[in-house]
Design a protein around this motif. Structure first.
Motif, short mmCIF file in Angstrom:
data_model
loop_
_atom_site.label_atom_id
_atom_site.label_comp_id
_atom_site.label_asym_id
_atom_site.label_seq_id
_atom_site.Cartn_x
_atom_site.Cartn_y
_atom_site.Cartn_z
N HIS A 170 39.99 25.92 -5.12
CA HIS A 170 41.10 26.54 -5.79
C HIS A 170 41.10 27.94 -5.59
O HIS A 170 42.14 28.25 -5.29
N ARG A 190 44.02 30.18 -3.52
CA ARG A 190 44.79 31.44 -4.32
C ARG A 190 44.71 32.73 -3.38
O ARG A 190 45.67 33.15 -3.12
N GLU A 209 47.25 32.30 -0.78
CA GLU A 209 48.62 32.44 -1.52
C GLU A 209 48.97 33.88 -1.60
O GLU A 209 49.95 34.47 -1.40
N ILE A 210 47.96 34.59 -1.84
CA ILE A 210 47.86 36.13 -2.28
C ILE A 210 48.21 36.71 -0.90
O ILE A 210 49.11 37.51 -0.66
N VAL A 247 51.65 36.58 0.30
CA VAL A 247 52.69 37.79 -0.28
C VAL A 247 52.43 38.99 0.46
O VAL A 247 53.44 39.72 0.77
N HIS A 297 54.38 39.15 3.29
CA HIS A 297 55.76 39.26 3.19
C HIS A 297 55.97 40.85 2.69
O HIS A 297 57.03 41.41 3.29
N HIS A 339 58.83 35.47 -4.30
CA HIS A 339 57.66 34.83 -3.63
C HIS A 339 56.17 34.92 -4.62
O HIS A 339 55.42 34.06 -4.67
N GLN A 340 56.19 36.05 -5.07
CA GLN A 340 54.82 36.23 -6.17
C GLN A 340 54.76 35.29 -6.95
O GLN A 340 53.49 34.87 -7.52
N ASP A 379 54.84 32.11 -6.45
CA ASP A 379 53.80 31.07 -5.89
C ASP A 379 52.43 31.53 -6.34
O ASP A 379 51.80 30.54 -6.42
N ILE A 380 52.31 32.83 -6.46
CA ILE A 380 50.60 33.07 -6.70
C ILE A 380 50.30 32.74 -8.13
O ILE A 380 49.29 32.20 -8.55
N GLU A 423 51.61 30.46 -9.71
CA GLU A 423 51.66 28.94 -9.94
C GLU A 423 50.13 28.31 -9.57
O GLU A 423 49.92 27.22 -9.68
N THR A 424 49.30 29.16 -9.11
CA THR A 424 48.07 28.61 -8.87
C THR A 424 47.22 28.68 -10.16
O THR A 424 45.96 28.35 -10.14
#
Lengths: 343, 343, 343, 343
Positions: free
Chosen positions: A78, A82, A85-86, A89, A92, D92-93, D95-96, D98-99
């Motif tokens: 998990h 994460r 996901e960071i 961003v 981005h 977009h952040q 998404d983070i 939501e973890t």
């Protein structure tokens, strides 16, 4: 802080929002310097979070008794997801920096010398925690020259600790289901099927197979050992065998989370490498062939680091050794039982 | 088609949704082959749209009398920016393909040989329309071997047409405000300021400046000409001068759209290159060191193409020659007037 | 098709790339109609893939003996997560459509009447497969009026099949570890801790708790039953208890994949709803208060559908009933054993 | 600070990286509180940047003599487009965030009361700078109750300043090409074509057309005036006429940047609204029907704010009044000349 928690106190917004001091203010204010500061601060905030997640992951992976019946492996997966996901961003965010044109950057670029992103202590710690060693870093002397003594010490210390790559190696070597004798029979059979699957032009892959998995001779005797004459590898043959096995039989309950873990490592590598690639392109677009604020070869460094700094490339390379599902050796009933739930 | 337009007729959904025939159906069905087909079809649909936009853009740029008072330059910028948006989605689509694991791909990979993405006629046309020439393509003979004769003919034809890169070169050379004598005085002054701005280690940039802009001698006399002994360049000195001028003085009304146009070219290059990079990483993750379905060196090809296939790199490189805004030579009143609105 | 597979044959590119026939060609060509066609075709390709994944997922979930020791639950989670990735790209595609300005749309809008996206058979099938019933659809009569008889039949048939929502309900009800007596003691204890956790203003939540989980009386006796006077719910109390239990104890090996499955359902709902929201905003920006090509109230429909068409809202709502981890009732040793690996 | 600028001093990383103090540390450490802090700090950093850009934009728009021959309008467009890029990253952040699962949030949620995101001074300032007035804010008394007196003062002050919406209104009213008599003839002709374009069911739009543009009577006499009995509108009829004219004739050189400016306003509104929507969904997924840390109705607030807080909705609504390009009244030669470059 008052008894009642207030949003701005809780977040220390006085510190966070009071930390932007454009140097160009003292000369001719350059509007885009604020963006330059804020985006780098945002990057550093996220680097802190990445380090925080990674240190917790490494802490869990360090437990020699990491019990696959505990929730902890799930926690590792998990938190690594994460991290991915960071990193997405962070990739981005480059879109934002690209709204700064080269001309706008020129307005304050000279004021920053010799500061540069190479001096980010946290990013180097992050690479070290993942598994990058000093001797594999591109441009070692340049690298040293950019850092303060205490920063070098901190990074060296981090490199001395077990990295995620090393911890993953140990965890793979300890995979419990490999104490069974099935395993001894399994690999020669697998090697034979793999050999048959190779096209004529791919025959050289077999030697690499033997190097990586060390299956022709007695695998048990060599656990973790590396021959001097071979390229230095981060993963031992035993770890590679476990990792390949996980990829091949990922459907069994006990292998599901391990498979997700390996996948997350590749995902992190890919996002990190995409970040480096887009960063490199952006620097190129921004300063062309000029010398970066760190007095150097920005784009060249980034280009070379791109290839070299792949941390989990030996995991990725295992896909070279897969065979088709329908040709997989079937596992014995004992093994099948070990791979399932209590039921 | 009936008198009343219906959604599914209008979109020819019978064709679109009837074009998925997994080969593995005839053997052992491989679930992920459907994804493999659909995603490549989606890519091809978007390639068609990119070609459509690009051909309209090239059509407009071909008009020697492209009038900067007409709405057409705006149309060009708008359509190029649409191309960049499409390319961003194409990059994003790789996330979907990455949900296919190497094991899942193996289930049908051998059935596809020797088909491969290298055979995408539209993608090669796209590169040709943008400005990639056969002689700059990586792996030329390999490239030919993968295509059918009629495909080679179509791509050769596209290469024979004026590419966007060539059309941009011509458009830059025709920039009207450069017929003024201001221009003749301007460049030696600019060169002198640029020379002063160079750090010691950057002095070599001056020779490159002279090569690119050809300003020491009479620039007018050489318009479009290239010396034999120098590296082949796509943009003439006159075009480079116009492009740099646009970057430097982008604030003037008449230069605003031209600046946006140059920026869109770089944006397209960057998205295309990000797509190639992520594509390459994905192929690497998927097949490791195995040979691709096209019978070849997938990852190596992609890696080499990455550097070589940058179309507008000479525009990007102009950022090496910028100077700080506050040091810019001021323009004469005639020039200022020419750069503004009718008022 | 020749013996050697070729990329363009394999993908049936003749069909795919020959299916764009702008209506405006017969009148005054409108450049942006091509984009309008291509993007809708790309949407339909992805809808086909979503349906393909969803039908395979429903197929697996239908097996009453879905064995948690089999790889199939992992397959379900994997394919649902692929659906979420696809939906993210579909959201992103709206950025491309937004490069079409309202004026550009006007150039061909009238030619399309009365075709409209409401006529997408595949999208309606997708909603039906997930769990949307006709009686919950917003604007039922309008909905019917837009479709052809055979389309209505196909969607009705899909609605008659067990939807993913219904299959999830059944799968939750069958969760094996709930045959144990621990479960009977567990819920009253949980209810009591939950009641204590409620703030004064939240006391009404308790009645909702009782409605959802039916724990005051004998839960075993009512499995799957629904009282007439209560709002129609899609998930039975037994299913809700299992789902909440999974959320609370997700760390145990046997609950890890079930937890991921529930999470993927919410992720799909969220992406679908984001898509609807951005779609609605885009339509609003494009036609303002004008009437859509389907002859109707585009924006209003989309706005209402937004709330109503949340498929897994009862799963999402379970987060109202969580309590802090440190207050969780501890499970008995028998239960603990059942939740682990064979070891 | 030493003479040589160092990265960590320049960015004040001691402040930035020393501002994370999880409250749960003093009790039972909750791992995810660090993420919660860091992501909110990242949001606040970006809010600061958005405010910085917006204040510079408002500063430029305040100049009554904003000269369309100056580079300043381009700067406005560029900075607004940067704001849109930043907002995309903020979306977009999520998404983070939501973890973080609902259970993980519960581990520290109670410690934060009554702090909440409603207390973000910067976000409220941002809304005020864009154009949201106190009286249009949803839940006014609740809103006040969450803020400190000095925060309320700061926001009131920002609301008293001219907002971007008001400045845009003034800039549109001053559009120079509308002093020409062409304009007086133009609108009745346009209204007549528009009326013909309306479908039977849309006839009510005509009354709205008259309200918005005030063209039946003498438009010049009423510039900026609003009738008491009509709904309060932010944009005057004169401003609306100018905005519609820009949309209709965006191809003319002098209208190109104004058109981009209007588009950026809509883009900002859309990104802001997408952020609110995804934020609302995330809160719903996180706490269900429980009460937020701010002691309130989190989701309800967010839901209502979604509709109400659209700042530039009157600009978006103008797309209702467009007519097809081929039916546009042609402009006189004087007007055409005024809309072009000096040439």
């Amino acid at each position: 802080m008052p008894d009642e928690v207030h949003y701005s106190d809780y977040l220390h917004l006085d510190k966070i929002l009071g930390a932007q001091n454009p140097l160009s203010k003292q000369h001719q204010p350059a509007h885009d310097e604020m963006l330059f500061i804020v985006i780098h601060q945002a990057y550093e905030l996220w680097f802190k979070q990445l380090l925080f997640e990674l240190e917790s992951v490494n802490g869990i992976m360090q437990q020699p008794s990491l019990n696959d019946n505990s929730p902890e492996l799930q926690t590792v997966v998990h938190r690594l997801s994460r991290c991915a996901e960071i990193l997405k961003v962070l990739v981005h965010q480059i879109d934002i920096l690209e709204t700064m044109t080269p001309m706008d950057f020129l307005d304050f670029r000279d004021l920053l010398r010799p500061a540069s992103g190479f001096q980010s202590r946290q990013f180097k710690l992050l690479e070290a925690r993942l598994g990058l060693k000093y001797e594999h870093r591109y441009g070692q002397s340049y690298y040293i020259s950019q850092l303060r003594p205490e920063e070098i010490r901190a990074i060296r210390q981090a490199e001395a600790d077990k990295s995620l790559l090393e911890l993953v190696n140990g965890w793979l070597e300890r995979m419990p289901f490999f104490d069974y004798q099935d395993s001894a029979d399994f690999w020669p059979a697998y090697r034979s099927i793999y050999r048959q699957s190779l096209a004529e032009a791919e025959k050289a892959n077999l030697a690499f197979f033997d190097l990586v998995f060390d299956v022709k001779t007695d695998p048990g005797a060599r656990k973790g050992e590396q021959k001097q004459t071979e390229p230095v590898r981060s993963l031992s043959p035993a770890a590679c065998r476990a990792a390949l096995f996980i990829m091949l039989y990922r459907g069994y309950p006990i292998l599901q989370l391990p498979f997700q873990l390996l996948n997350q490592l590749l995902e992190i590598d890919e996002q990190l490498s995409t970040w480096r690639y887009r960063h490199m392109s952006m620097v190129h677009r921004m300063i062309g062939m000029r010398i970066g604020t760190g007095g150097s070869t920005g784009k060249d460094y980034l280009h070379s680091a791109l290839e070299r700094h792949y941390i989990f490339k030996e995991v990725a390379a295992l896909s070279s050794f897969l065979i088709e599902r329908r040709r997989l050796p079937s596992l014995g009933p004992d093994m099948e039982k070990r791979l399932g739930f209590a039921g």
